[in-house]
Write a protein that holds these residues in place. Structure first.
Motif, mmCIF file in Angstrom:
data_model
loop_
_atom_site.group_PDB
_atom_site.id
_atom_site.type_symbol
_atom_site.label_atom_id
_atom_site.label_comp_id
_atom_site.label_asym_id
_atom_site.label_seq_id
_atom_site.Cartn_x
_atom_site.Cartn_y
_atom_site.Cartn_z
ATOM 1 N N ARG A 175 0.829 -1.210 0.000
ATOM 2 C CA ARG A 175 0.000 0.000 0.000
ATOM 3 C C ARG A 175 0.859 1.254 0.000
ATOM 4 O O ARG A 175 0.591 2.209 -0.727
ATOM 5 N N ASP A 176 1.910 1.243 0.826
ATOM 6 C CA ASP A 176 2.810 2.401 0.884
ATOM 7 C C ASP A 176 3.489 2.643 -0.455
ATOM 8 O O ASP A 176 3.641 3.778 -0.883
ATOM 9 N N ARG A 177 3.888 1.573 -1.123
ATOM 10 C CA ARG A 177 4.557 1.697 -2.419
ATOM 11 C C ARG A 177 3.597 2.256 -3.469
ATOM 12 O O ARG A 177 3.990 3.082 -4.305
ATOM 13 N N ILE A 178 2.342 1.830 -3.447
ATOM 14 C CA ILE A 178 1.360 2.329 -4.404
ATOM 15 C C ILE A 178 1.089 3.816 -4.171
ATOM 16 O O ILE A 178 0.958 4.581 -5.110
ATOM 17 N N ARG A 179 1.078 4.230 -2.915
ATOM 18 C CA ARG A 179 0.844 5.643 -2.584
ATOM 19 C C ARG A 179 2.025 6.527 -2.961
ATOM 20 O O ARG A 179 1.852 7.727 -3.171
ATOM 21 N N ALA A 180 3.221 5.949 -3.001
ATOM 22 C CA ALA A 180 4.449 6.746 -3.243
ATOM 23 C C ALA A 180 4.542 7.310 -4.631
ATOM 24 O O ALA A 180 3.886 7.050 -5.535
#
Length: 69
Positions: free
Chosen positions: A64-69
């Motif tokens: 999720r964090d990677r997609i938001r980045a």
């Protein structure tokens, strides 16, 4: 409680682990298609398990964090 007061679980470190190449591809394809099952299939997960893998990956904080980045 201060963040540095929290001890990691045994065998775990506080430094975040990197995503493996297939998880990275999943993130890329999720952004492209906005569909978890299609992204999982394109990333190399089995067609039979793509729906489940997509759901599972989207529940993973690192993904999720990677997609938001």
């Amino acid at each position: 409680m201060i963040a540095h007061d929290i001890a990691p679980l045994p065998g775990r470190s506080l430094t975040p682990r990197r995503l493996n190449p297939r998880q990275e591809r999943f993130c890329h394809y999720f952004i492209l298609y906005a569909c978890a099952s299609v992204a999982a299939r394109e990333a190399g997960y089995s067609g039979k398990s793509a729906k489940h893998q997509g759901y599972r990956l989207l529940r993973t904080g690192r993904v999720r964090d990677r997609i938001r980045a």
